[in-house]
Write a protein that holds these residues in place. Structure first.
Motif, PDB file in Angstrom:
ATOM      1  N   LEU A 167     -13.752   6.305  -1.925  1.00  0.00           N
ATOM      2  CA  LEU A 167     -12.544   6.962  -1.441  1.00  0.00           C
ATOM      3  C   LEU A 167     -11.748   6.058  -0.516  1.00  0.00           C
ATOM      4  CD1 LEU A 167     -13.817  10.590  -0.856  1.00  0.00           C
ATOM      5  CD2 LEU A 167     -12.059   9.877  -2.449  1.00  0.00           C
ATOM      6  N   ARG A 168     -12.465   5.299   0.300  1.00  0.00           N
ATOM      7  CA  ARG A 168     -11.772   4.352   1.179  1.00  0.00           C
ATOM      8  C   ARG A 168     -11.071   3.277   0.355  1.00  0.00           C
ATOM      9  NH1 ARG A 168     -12.069   3.407   7.207  1.00  0.00           N
ATOM     10  NH2 ARG A 168     -10.602   1.700   7.402  1.00  0.00           N
ATOM     11  N   ARG A 169     -11.739   2.818  -0.683  1.00  0.00           N
ATOM     12  CA  ARG A 169     -11.123   1.834  -1.575  1.00  0.00           C
ATOM     13  C   ARG A 169      -9.864   2.413  -2.217  1.00  0.00           C
ATOM     14  NH1 ARG A 169     -10.354  -3.451  -3.415  1.00  0.00           N
ATOM     15  NH2 ARG A 169      -9.859  -3.379  -5.640  1.00  0.00           N
ATOM     16  N   ARG A 170      -9.956   3.666  -2.683  1.00  0.00           N
ATOM     17  CA  ARG A 170      -8.799   4.288  -3.303  1.00  0.00           C
ATOM     18  C   ARG A 170      -7.654   4.402  -2.314  1.00  0.00           C
ATOM     19  NH1 ARG A 170      -5.402   7.948  -3.650  1.00  0.00           N
ATOM     20  NH2 ARG A 170      -4.739   8.980  -5.562  1.00  0.00           N
ATOM     21  N   MET A 171      -7.972   4.756  -1.083  1.00  0.00           N
ATOM     22  CA  MET A 171      -6.956   4.886  -0.051  1.00  0.00           C
ATOM     23  C   MET A 171      -6.285   3.539   0.223  1.00  0.00           C
ATOM     24  SD  MET A 171      -7.421   6.519   3.751  1.00  0.00           S
ATOM     25  CE  MET A 171      -8.497   5.205   4.309  1.00  0.00           C
ATOM     26  N   ASP A 172      -7.099   2.480   0.296  1.00  0.00           N
ATOM     27  CA  ASP A 172      -6.546   1.148   0.559  1.00  0.00           C
ATOM     28  C   ASP A 172      -5.672   0.680  -0.607  1.00  0.00           C
ATOM     29  OD1 ASP A 172      -7.733   0.966   3.018  1.00  0.00           O
ATOM     30  OD2 ASP A 172      -9.480  -0.151   2.315  1.00  0.00           O
ATOM     31  N   VAL A 173      -6.130   0.946  -1.841  1.00  0.00           N
ATOM     32  CA  VAL A 173      -5.342   0.539  -3.005  1.00  0.00           C
ATOM     33  C   VAL A 173      -3.994   1.247  -3.006  1.00  0.00           C
ATOM     34  CG1 VAL A 173      -5.200   0.656  -5.523  1.00  0.00           C
ATOM     35  CG2 VAL A 173      -7.309  -0.104  -4.440  1.00  0.00           C
ATOM     36  N   GLU A 174      -3.999   2.555  -2.760  1.00  0.00           N
ATOM     37  CA  GLU A 174      -2.734   3.290  -2.758  1.00  0.00           C
ATOM     38  C   GLU A 174      -1.818   2.809  -1.636  1.00  0.00           C
ATOM     39  OE1 GLU A 174      -0.913   7.781  -2.179  1.00  0.00           O
ATOM     40  OE2 GLU A 174      -2.978   7.557  -2.859  1.00  0.00           O
ATOM     41  N   PHE A 175      -2.389   2.556  -0.471  1.00  0.00           N
ATOM     42  CA  PHE A 175      -1.590   2.087   0.660  1.00  0.00           C
ATOM     43  C   PHE A 175      -0.866   0.787   0.321  1.00  0.00           C
ATOM     44  CE2 PHE A 175      -1.468  -0.649   4.485  1.00  0.00           C
ATOM     45  CZ  PHE A 175      -0.513   0.053   5.206  1.00  0.00           C
ATOM     46  N   HIS A 176      -1.592  -0.194  -0.204  1.00  0.00           N
ATOM     47  CA  HIS A 176      -0.976  -1.482  -0.537  1.00  0.00           C
ATOM     48  C   HIS A 176      -0.099  -1.382  -1.779  1.00  0.00           C
ATOM     49  CE1 HIS A 176      -3.007  -3.806   2.558  1.00  0.00           C
ATOM     50  NE2 HIS A 176      -4.148  -3.236   2.217  1.00  0.00           N
ATOM     51  N   LEU A 177      -0.429  -0.455  -2.686  1.00  0.00           N
ATOM     52  CA  LEU A 177       0.381  -0.275  -3.894  1.00  0.00           C
ATOM     53  C   LEU A 177       1.790   0.178  -3.547  1.00  0.00           C
ATOM     54  CD1 LEU A 177       0.041  -0.459  -6.985  1.00  0.00           C
ATOM     55  CD2 LEU A 177      -0.572   1.966  -6.969  1.00  0.00           C
ATOM     56  N   ARG A 178       1.918   0.952  -2.472  1.00  0.00           N
ATOM     57  CA  ARG A 178       3.234   1.449  -2.064  1.00  0.00           C
ATOM     58  C   ARG A 178       4.170   0.306  -1.648  1.00  0.00           C
ATOM     59  NH1 ARG A 178       3.702   6.837  -1.384  1.00  0.00           N
ATOM     60  NH2 ARG A 178       1.778   8.038  -1.661  1.00  0.00           N
ATOM     61  N   LYS A 179       3.607  -0.830  -1.280  1.00  0.00           N
ATOM     62  CA  LYS A 179       4.422  -1.959  -0.833  1.00  0.00           C
ATOM     63  C   LYS A 179       4.481  -3.092  -1.860  1.00  0.00           C
ATOM     64  CE  LYS A 179       3.227  -1.051   4.013  1.00  0.00           C
ATOM     65  NZ  LYS A 179       2.737  -1.640   5.272  1.00  0.00           N
ATOM     66  N   ALA A 180       3.754  -2.928  -2.951  1.00  0.00           N
ATOM     67  CA  ALA A 180       3.603  -4.037  -3.897  1.00  0.00           C
ATOM     68  C   ALA A 180       4.917  -4.465  -4.526  1.00  0.00           C
ATOM     69  CB  ALA A 180       2.598  -3.665  -4.986  1.00  0.00           C
ATOM     70  N   LEU A 181       5.774  -3.510  -4.880  1.00  0.00           N
ATOM     71  CA  LEU A 181       7.055  -3.865  -5.492  1.00  0.00           C
ATOM     72  C   LEU A 181       7.939  -4.644  -4.521  1.00  0.00           C
ATOM     73  CD1 LEU A 181       8.283  -0.856  -7.670  1.00  0.00           C
ATOM     74  CD2 LEU A 181       7.803  -3.180  -8.422  1.00  0.00           C
ATOM     75  N   SER A 182       8.074  -4.135  -3.310  1.00  0.00           N
ATOM     76  CA  SER A 182       8.951  -4.787  -2.330  1.00  0.00           C
ATOM     77  C   SER A 182       8.412  -6.149  -1.912  1.00  0.00           C
ATOM     78  CB  SER A 182       9.140  -3.893  -1.097  1.00  0.00           C
ATOM     79  OG  SER A 182       7.899  -3.653  -0.453  1.00  0.00           O
ATOM     80  N   GLN A 183       7.089  -6.339  -2.039  1.00  0.00           N
ATOM     81  CA  GLN A 183       6.477  -7.616  -1.666  1.00  0.00           C
ATOM     82  C   GLN A 183       6.347  -8.577  -2.849  1.00  0.00           C
ATOM     83  OE1 GLN A 183       5.806  -8.399   1.452  1.00  0.00           O
ATOM     84  NE2 GLN A 183       6.314  -6.382   2.269  1.00  0.00           N
ATOM     85  N   ASN A 184       6.894  -8.192  -4.017  1.00  0.00           N
ATOM     86  CA  ASN A 184       6.862  -9.050  -5.221  1.00  0.00           C
ATOM     87  C   ASN A 184       5.440  -9.466  -5.606  1.00  0.00           C
ATOM     88  OD1 ASN A 184       9.739  -9.150  -5.499  1.00  0.00           O
ATOM     89  ND2 ASN A 184       9.796 -10.622  -3.827  1.00  0.00           N
ATOM     90  N   GLU A 185       4.528  -8.497  -5.588  1.00  0.00           N
ATOM     91  CA  GLU A 185       3.126  -8.789  -5.873  1.00  0.00           C
ATOM     92  C   GLU A 185       2.766  -8.599  -7.348  1.00  0.00           C
ATOM     93  OE1 GLU A 185       1.673  -7.333  -1.421  1.00  0.00           O
ATOM     94  OE2 GLU A 185       0.934  -6.296  -3.199  1.00  0.00           O
ATOM     95  N   PHE A 186       3.667  -8.007  -8.122  1.00  0.00           N
ATOM     96  CA  PHE A 186       3.391  -7.790  -9.545  1.00  0.00           C
ATOM     97  C   PHE A 186       3.881  -8.975 -10.377  1.00  0.00           C
ATOM     98  CE2 PHE A 186       3.832  -3.186  -8.317  1.00  0.00           C
ATOM     99  CZ  PHE A 186       2.490  -2.868  -8.509  1.00  0.00           C
ATOM    100  N   LYS A 187       3.229  -9.155 -11.502  1.00  0.00           N
ATOM    101  CA  LYS A 187       3.723 -10.102 -12.505  1.00  0.00           C
ATOM    102  C   LYS A 187       3.324  -9.588 -13.878  1.00  0.00           C
ATOM    103  CE  LYS A 187      -0.185 -13.310 -12.901  1.00  0.00           C
ATOM    104  NZ  LYS A 187      -0.613 -14.734 -12.815  1.00  0.00           N
ATOM    105  N   LEU A 188       4.013 -10.080 -14.892  1.00  0.00           N
ATOM    106  CA  LEU A 188       3.687  -9.729 -16.271  1.00  0.00           C
ATOM    107  C   LEU A 188       3.042 -10.921 -16.971  1.00  0.00           C
ATOM    108  CD1 LEU A 188       6.823  -7.741 -17.516  1.00  0.00           C
ATOM    109  CD2 LEU A 188       4.701  -6.857 -16.537  1.00  0.00           C
ATOM    110  N   VAL A 189       2.046 -10.612 -17.773  1.00  0.00           N
ATOM    111  CA  VAL A 189       1.496 -11.611 -18.696  1.00  0.00           C
ATOM    112  C   VAL A 189       1.705 -11.064 -20.107  1.00  0.00           C
ATOM    113  CG1 VAL A 189      -0.161 -12.588 -17.095  1.00  0.00           C
ATOM    114  CG2 VAL A 189      -0.812 -10.597 -18.453  1.00  0.00           C
ATOM    115  N   TYR A 190       1.595 -11.935 -21.098  1.00  0.00           N
ATOM    116  CA  TYR A 190       1.940 -11.554 -22.468  1.00  0.00           C
ATOM    117  C   TYR A 190       0.838 -11.991 -23.426  1.00  0.00           C
ATOM    118  CZ  TYR A 190       6.543 -11.143 -20.317  1.00  0.00           C
ATOM    119  OH  TYR A 190       7.597 -10.801 -19.494  1.00  0.00           O
TER     120      TYR A 190
END
Length: 423
Positions: A167-190
């Protein structure tokens, strides 16, 4: 308070939103009672003298360091355990606070409760953490109650077991996920889709990857489900669509062979009545012709058939192609082919792995390929890794494949090198 069957809680916060959320959550628990609310450290000390709470919840988002000052005052004047509500306090900082005081200190991401949508599991976990802080802070209570290895449910009965680390892991993932777009942390592979008769790349499937500075590489199997539960899938999914279309258009403008790029749709994206409008807007913005975009849905989607049909028909009118991913893994495959305007079937990799002539999977795959031809559907076999698998698919009349035999998912620069050879 201090009674073993009921515990008083003091909330230090000046946020109306935070107060209402905390009141609502605490009200659901028979062991916890909100006995006071304070807006700063001095008011908190007065409440503590008067009410003698068993736990202090302190909102560290109070302006002008008021939250930090309040925490310091409480630390200096009382061993009462504290649970810090914050969007930024680190585990290291909490460990420092714990080392500086007799009472227990704990930490909970405020965004998980206040900013996000209603989540009963997260609220129950928050209540569980409140009570553990109390039991840790009252000398002798925690071991005596036999709670060291027991997790408590929202009513304190211990009948529902929590896996705290998960549950703590899930909480941490959601917390950082909320900022991932604004922090440019995503990328696409093909990953290429290959015509086995020519060994040429004819299309690409884009896949989302997330690398967070604190969590490292988080697998899609973990964060996509959390994105759906939290509602973050809509902005993330829109980003994926726009990024894939933008990249495909760049390749075409660079003179590389034009081909489709496939994008996976999640259940919530697919059930969103604005999906067609969103796709149309992105195609216009990026200048990509609709025939070069393929949207993949899975048969495991829980969908409203009427809404799904309407959405798919709207997408088809745009000229976008629809593929059914993971075909054969659920119970709705044939019904989807009958009810929805599908253009392509993608045979799930579980049927391809280790396939041999005349085994059960071989018979099923052969039947799928025959059915696709009779229904005039395109077909791709996923997860092809060996020469033997490829040869059997070729003999059965499968033309298009995808898998590690040709290429794992790679970044756009590698794709460009592949496509240059096709010019």
């Amino acid at each position: 308070m201090g009674q073993t069957d009921r515990y008083g809680v003091l909330l230090v916060s000046d946020s109306k939103r935070s107060r209402e959320v905390m009141k609502t959550i605490l009200h659901t628990d028979s062991q916890l009672e909100l006995t006071g609310i304070a807006e700063d450290g001095n008011s908190a000390l007065i409440c503590m003298l008067r009410e003698k709470p068993d736990l202090v919840l302190i909102d560290m988002s109070l302006p002008e360091l008021i939250g930090l000052t309040a925490l310091q005052l409480i630390m200096e004047h009382s061993p009462t355990p504290v649970l810090v509500l914050s969007t930024h306090t680190s585990d290291t900082s909490i460990a420092t606070i714990q080392a500086m005081r007799l009472g227990a200190a704990d930490y909970f991401h405020k965004d998980m409760l206040v900013s996000g949508p209603k989540n009963d599991e997260m609220a129950a976990y928050f209540l569980h953490r409140c009570k553990l802080a109390i039991y840790n802070g009252i000398k002798g209570v925690y071991p005596a109650m036999g709670l060291k290895n027991q997790q408590l449910d929202a009513n304190g009965s211990g009948s529902q077991l929590f896996n705290e680390s998960l549950l703590r892991r899930r909480m941490d993932v959601e917390f950082h996920l909320r900022k991932a777009l604004s922090q440019n942390e995503f990328k696409l592979v093909y990953q290429p889709v290959v015509d086995i008769s020519t060994s040429h790349v004819v299309g690409l499937e884009c896949l989302l990857r997330w690398n967070n500075p604190h969590l490292g590489q988080v697998p899609p199997s973990e964060f996509i489900a959390i994105a759906e539960e939290s509602g973050l899938i809509h902005p993330i999914g829109e980003w994926v669509l726009r990024e894939a279309c933008t990249q495909n258009k760049k390749w075409q403008e660079a003179g590389l062979p034009p081909m489709f790029v496939a994008v996976n749709l999640s259940r919530k994206q697919f059930n969103n009545y604005l999906l067609g409008r969103t796709v149309a807007t992105i195609l216009i913005e990026t200048g990509l012709a609709p025939k070069y975009l393929e949207l993949e849905i899975t048969e495991s989607l829980s969908v409203d058939a009427r809404l799904a049909t309407s959405s798919l028909e709207e997408l088809k009118k745009l000229g976008v192609r629809i593929a059914m991913d993971d075909f054969g893994t659920g119970y709705s495959s044939l019904g989807y082919l009958r009810d929805f305007p599908i253009d392509k079937m993608k045979i799930d990799k579980s049927f391809i792995k280790g396939i041999r002539h005349r085994d059960v999977n071989a018979v099923i795959v052969n039947a799928m390929i025959t059915m696709a031809k009779q229904l005039n559907l395109l077909l791709v076999a996923e997860g092809v890794e060996t020469e033997e698998e490829l040869q059997i698919l070729r003999e059965y009349g499968c033309r298009f494949v995808q898998g590690y035999y040709y290429s794992k998912p790679v970044e756009s620069k590698v794709i460009e090198e592949m496509l240059v050879h096709l010019i």
